[in-house]
Scaffold this motif. Structure first.
Motif, PDB file in Angstrom:
ATOM      1  N   LEU A 259       0.846  -1.195   0.000  1.00 12.48           N
ATOM      2  CA  LEU A 259       0.000   0.000   0.000  1.00 12.48           C
ATOM      3  C   LEU A 259       0.883   1.247   0.000  1.00 12.48           C
ATOM      4  N   PHE A 260       1.901   1.217   0.839  1.00 10.21           N
ATOM      5  CA  PHE A 260       2.812   2.369   0.864  1.00 10.21           C
ATOM      6  C   PHE A 260       4.182   1.973   1.390  1.00 10.21           C
ATOM      7  N   ILE A 261       5.125   2.891   1.109  1.00 10.36           N
ATOM      8  CA  ILE A 261       6.466   2.817   1.696  1.00 10.36           C
ATOM      9  C   ILE A 261       6.579   4.074   2.547  1.00 10.36           C
ATOM     10  N   LEU A 262       7.137   3.936   3.724  1.00  7.17           N
ATOM     11  CA  LEU A 262       7.378   5.134   4.526  1.00  7.17           C
ATOM     12  C   LEU A 262       8.785   5.026   5.086  1.00  7.17           C
ATOM     13  N   TYR A 263       9.569   6.052   4.833  1.00  8.85           N
ATOM     14  CA  TYR A 263      10.964   6.003   5.267  1.00  8.85           C
ATOM     15  C   TYR A 263      11.097   6.368   6.730  1.00  8.85           C
ATOM     16  N   THR A 264      11.943   5.595   7.417  1.00  7.28           N
ATOM     17  CA  THR A 264      12.220   5.895   8.815  1.00  7.28           C
ATOM     18  C   THR A 264      13.733   5.840   8.984  1.00  7.28           C
ATOM     19  N   SER A 265      14.220   6.601   9.953  1.00 10.99           N
ATOM     20  CA  SER A 265      15.667   6.671  10.132  1.00 10.99           C
ATOM     21  C   SER A 265      16.227   5.345  10.584  1.00 10.99           C
ATOM     22  N   ALA A 305      -0.872  14.998  14.295  1.00 15.37           N
ATOM     23  CA  ALA A 305       0.295  14.557  13.520  1.00 15.37           C
ATOM     24  C   ALA A 305       0.205  14.997  12.062  1.00 15.37           C
ATOM     25  N   ASP A 306       1.363  15.160  11.450  1.00 18.49           N
ATOM     26  CA  ASP A 306       1.446  15.409  10.014  1.00 18.49           C
ATOM     27  C   ASP A 306       1.217  14.075   9.302  1.00 18.49           C
ATOM     28  N   PRO A 307       0.357  14.054   8.282  1.00 20.75           N
ATOM     29  CA  PRO A 307       0.187  12.802   7.532  1.00 20.75           C
ATOM     30  C   PRO A 307       1.499  12.259   6.964  1.00 20.75           C
ATOM     31  N   GLY A 308       2.534  13.080   6.934  1.00 18.99           N
ATOM     32  CA  GLY A 308       3.846  12.650   6.462  1.00 18.99           C
ATOM     33  C   GLY A 308       4.551  11.666   7.372  1.00 18.99           C
ATOM     34  N   TRP A 309       4.035  11.440   8.579  1.00 23.00           N
ATOM     35  CA  TRP A 309       4.608  10.434   9.483  1.00 23.00           C
ATOM     36  C   TRP A 309       3.628   9.276   9.601  1.00 23.00           C
ATOM     37  N   ILE A 310       4.085   8.196  10.208  1.00 21.76           N
ATOM     38  CA  ILE A 310       3.211   7.022  10.325  1.00 21.76           C
ATOM     39  C   ILE A 310       1.956   7.344  11.147  1.00 21.76           C
ATOM     40  N   THR A 311       2.074   8.186  12.166  1.00 26.83           N
ATOM     41  CA  THR A 311       0.880   8.513  12.948  1.00 26.83           C
ATOM     42  C   THR A 311      -0.184   9.119  12.049  1.00 26.83           C
ATOM     43  N   GLY A 312       0.261   9.965  11.130  1.00 21.35           N
ATOM     44  CA  GLY A 312      -0.673  10.567  10.193  1.00 21.35           C
ATOM     45  C   GLY A 312      -1.269   9.531   9.244  1.00 21.35           C
ATOM     46  N   HIS A 313      -0.456   8.590   8.778  1.00 23.42           N
ATOM     47  CA  HIS A 313      -0.969   7.551   7.877  1.00 23.42           C
ATOM     48  C   HIS A 313      -2.070   6.747   8.580  1.00 23.42           C
ATOM     49  N   SER A 314      -1.736   6.228   9.769  1.00 24.13           N
ATOM     50  CA  SER A 314      -2.658   5.292  10.430  1.00 24.13           C
ATOM     51  C   SER A 314      -3.791   6.002  11.153  1.00 24.13           C
ATOM     52  N   HIS A 523      10.165  13.075  16.586  1.00 17.91           N
ATOM     53  CA  HIS A 523      10.602  12.626  15.263  1.00 17.91           C
ATOM     54  C   HIS A 523      11.910  11.867  15.391  1.00 17.91           C
ATOM     55  N   ASN A 524      11.921  10.731  14.740  1.00 22.06           N
ATOM     56  CA  ASN A 524      13.071   9.871  14.770  1.00 22.06           C
ATOM     57  C   ASN A 524      14.156  10.377  13.840  1.00 22.06           C
ATOM     58  N   ILE A 525      15.324  10.678  14.368  1.00 20.81           N
ATOM     59  CA  ILE A 525      16.413  11.153  13.516  1.00 20.81           C
ATOM     60  C   ILE A 525      17.586  10.189  13.674  1.00 20.81           C
ATOM     61  N   GLY A 526      18.131   9.754  12.561  1.00 17.23           N
ATOM     62  CA  GLY A 526      19.276   8.845  12.625  1.00 17.23           C
ATOM     63  C   GLY A 526      20.562   9.632  12.760  1.00 17.23           C
ATOM     64  N   THR A 527      21.403   9.228  13.722  1.00 15.17           N
ATOM     65  CA  THR A 527      22.692   9.910  13.877  1.00 15.17           C
ATOM     66  C   THR A 527      23.469   9.856  12.559  1.00 15.17           C
ATOM     67  N   ALA A 528      23.367   8.714  11.878  1.00 16.51           N
ATOM     68  CA  ALA A 528      24.144   8.517  10.653  1.00 16.51           C
ATOM     69  C   ALA A 528      23.816   9.574   9.597  1.00 16.51           C
ATOM     70  N   GLU A 529      22.536   9.885   9.455  1.00 16.44           N
ATOM     71  CA  GLU A 529      22.143  10.850   8.420  1.00 16.44           C
ATOM     72  C   GLU A 529      22.687  12.258   8.734  1.00 16.44           C
ATOM     73  N   VAL A 530      22.617  12.641  10.007  1.00 20.02           N
ATOM     74  CA  VAL A 530      23.103  13.975  10.391  1.00 20.02           C
ATOM     75  C   VAL A 530      24.628  14.033  10.256  1.00 20.02           C
ATOM     76  N   GLU A 531      25.280  12.958  10.688  1.00 21.72           N
ATOM     77  CA  GLU A 531      26.749  12.924  10.585  1.00 21.72           C
ATOM     78  C   GLU A 531      27.197  13.009   9.131  1.00 21.72           C
TER      79      GLU A 531
END
Ligand code: WT7
Length: 630
Positions: A259-265, A305-314, A523-531
């Motif tokens: 149904l959808f893909i949703l990216y998470t850190s 919630a913003d529909p852009g997060w899973i809370t918004g989807h569900s 909001h979940n933020i991955g250390t790897a992405e920021v680094e």
């Protein structure tokens, strides 16, 4: 991973009025849980039968650890359950969506009107050549068209990948290319705290090196300043649907079709594309919207919630619409034009269920009781929270000030990967501030050690889930290895990555992440992405990022940076680095603090020990540092 540790637990309990339980969909928790344990498949079969299937499924589930398939052979379309069913019933003219813009404009859609718009956009996408299975990226502010676009994709079997509007160009690019999106739907601008924030240049940058993108559909909001249509690729949202008819049969989807893909850190590397399916996800979102949030036909339901997060989807889009609920959705922030705006909306719209996040609650606390006290909040009957631990002080405040001590306050623990609520106190059960609660009927969860052995009450361990559930993620898009990691970390369990502790009543308190993810304002933020964003700046040789506890946001991002030869530390450079992260990843991933350092603590194998940095930052004992490289 953490060693075992003991936690001193408060026993403070609030017992809701008996009528709460009596009138709730779930009824008695223990009874419902026992019914689930007695026959899990029969339990989920009953839940699934509340929804419409074009072809009934032959079997409830197949479980080949760690792969599950649900509602085998069933054919459905989630939009049929969210729209057609209501339009064919007495809910036809019921209000589906009340939208309040940041600039105070308002748009209201009945189920019939929402249905028409969805069908038109579905046909518009078809005209662009979008077919079942194609991926469509939706990068929009919180506008009705964002929700309509999601539903339009689902209508024709296209897989949506919604990207939160606060992400920057590099973050958007990796999500577009990761999913191989054919079309991107976006807007020219977002409005925030009275300012217009242009989005179009972000998308223009993000689609460079995104060869799969054929069209960019732009919703133009700034009518007085029309955005130029630059290239062949670009299409105006309303031009796309100018001469299409509001008729579009639902695509017949297999229960296991995505149904959808949703990216998470992720804690390492690129973000993970979590894949959810048409059948199981629909059942999970519907079941919990009904049995956890207790949405009834006469409720006015508001999830912030913003529909852009899973809370918004569900819990903005799919679950509540599958129940035929009236939704309130707003683009506005809780403190603009003044800190009374959310409370006034509750009074004005007569909101009965209010679902928000601890970071917002702590902000309301800081702003003071005089703001909620200016509005009549007596319509409220249920309060709910999600995103990070709801600390006891915030619980007490929200329960007393918003709920006047009369509304059940439920703290719902779950994740992008789980698709639906997993651990929470259900409506009518005793509430313990600081504790999310018990696994809901349908879910088997526990606090265990690294070998999967349940730990005794009062001892910290890993929160883990044992049996499959319908809305569990089916895969990480194009990354089998990362899917398996969830199931191979703790033997026999799905490892959620959170530390938790249970009390003697079986109530679970979630303590925070056990890995290198930072939960900032929910909001979940991955250390790897920021680094990697920091290191992509020419002045930076290396960086390490940690979460530092913050009274309002839960955590803030703190970065440690080693500069390359020839660059010197200065405030100017600091600001430049902040700006650099802001434009690559977006404002939500921006560090609040940057320290320039000359070395970073590492293991002998070269891995940065963020745990040591964090302990030092907080003036705490760093724990076991035997692997630290001198
Ligand atoms: C992580 C999942 C589920 C929607 C929002 C975030 C944390 C979420 C709670 C809660 C304590 C919570 C966990 C979880 N979290 N809800 N009620 N109490 N922690 O979804 O971005 O996938 O993040 O958020 O750490 O693992 P997500």
């Amino acid at each position: 991973m953490a060693e075992q540790f003991d936690v001193v637990l408060s026993e403070k309990t609030y017992t809701p009025d008996h009528s709460c339980k009596q009138n709730s969909w779930i009824g008695d928790y223990t009874k419902a849980y026992d019914a689930f344990l007695k026959d899990p498949d029969a339990f989920w079969d009953r839940a699934a039968k509340e929804l419409y299937w074009f072809t009934p499924y032959k079997k409830v589930k197949e479980w080949n650890y760690p792969y599950a398939r649900w509602f085998i052979g069933g054919k459905t379309n989630i939009t049929y359950n969210c729209l057609d069913r209501h339009v064919m019933s007495s809910r036809k003219n019921k209000v589906a969506l009340i939208w309040r813009g940041e600039d105070d404009t308002e748009r209201i859609y009945t189920y019939r009107q929402l249905f028409r718009e969805v069908l038109k956009v579905a046909n518009g996408l078809k005209k662009l050549g979008v077919k079942k299975g194609d991926r469509v990226c939706i990068y929009m502010p919180i506008v009705p068209e964002q929700i309509i676009s999601m539903l339009a994709c689902a209508r024709i079997g296209a897989v949506h990948s919604v990207v939160f509007g606060g992400f920057g160009a590099a973050a958007l690019n990796s999500r577009i290319t990761g999913a191989g999106a054919k079309v991107v739907i976006t807007a020219d601008a977002t409005f925030r705290r009275g300012k217009t924030i242009p989005l179009k240049h972000i998308i223009e940058e993000a689609i460079i090196n995104a060869p799969t993108v054929e069209y960019v559909v732009v919703l133009r909001r700034e009518l007085h300043q029309p955005v130029e249509i630059h290239s062949e690729m670009e299409i105006d949202f309303y031009d796309m649907i100018k001469d299409v008819r509001p008729e579009c049969e639902p695509e017949i989807m297999d229960a296991e079709d995505p149904l959808f893909i949703l990216y998470t850190s992720g804690s390492t590397g690129a973000p993970k594309g979590i894949v959810h399916t048409c059948g199981g996800y629909m059942v999970g979102a519907h079941y919990t919207s009904k049995n956890v949030l207790d949405i009834k036909d006469n409720d006015v339901y508001w999830c912030t919630a913003d529909p852009g997060w899973i809370t918004g989807h569900s819990y903005v889009v799919y679950g509540p619409l599958s129940l035929g609920a009236t939704l309130v959705v707003t683009e506005s922030t809780p403190d603009f034009p003044d800190p009374g705006v959310y409370w006034r909306m509750i009074e004005e719209f007569g909101v009965t269920i209010f679902y928000t996040a601890p970071t917002a609650i702590r902000m309301f606390m800081k702003l003071g009781e005089e703001w909620p006290d200016k509005s009549n909040l007596s319509s409220l009957r249920i309060l709910a929270s999600v995103g990070e631990p709801l600390n006891p002080e915030a619980f007490e405040w929200f329960y007393r000030v918003a709920g006047k001590g009369k509304c059940p306050l439920i703290d719902t623990w779950w994740q992008t990967e789980t698709g639906m609520h997993m651990v929470t106190t259900t409506v009518g059960e005793p509430m313990m501030p600081g504790f999310a609660g018990k696994p809901i009927p349908g879910v088997v969860a526990d606090v265990v050690d690294k070998d999967g052995k349940p730990v005794p009450p009062g001892t910290g361990g890993f929160l883990a889930i044992k049996e499959p559930w319908p809305s569990m993620m089916r895969s990480v898009y194009n990354d089998e290895e990362r899917y398996l990691k969830y199931w191979h970390t703790i033997p026999g369990y799905y490892a959620v990555g959170d530390l938790a502790v249970k009390n003697k009543n079986g109530y679970i308190m979630v303590l925070g992440r056990s890995d290198d993810l930072i939960v900032v304002a929910g909001h979940n933020i991955g250390t790897a992405e920021v680094e990697s964003a920091l290191v992509s700046h020419q002045a930076v040789a290396e960086s390490a990022v940690i979460g530092k506890p913050d009274p309002v946001k839960g955590n803030i991002i703190k970065a440690f940076v080693i500069l390359r030869q020839g660059h010197t530390a200065s405030d100017r450079l600091k600001n430049e680095l902040l700006y650099h992260v802001r434009i690559t990843l977006g404002p939500i991933a921006m560090p609040s603090e940057i320290d320039f350092v000359t070395s970073l603590p590492r293991t002998r194998s070269g891995k940065i020990m963020r745990r040591v940095l964090k302990a030092k930052e907080m003036g705490m004992d760093p724990g076991d540092i035997s692997t630290l490289d001198e």
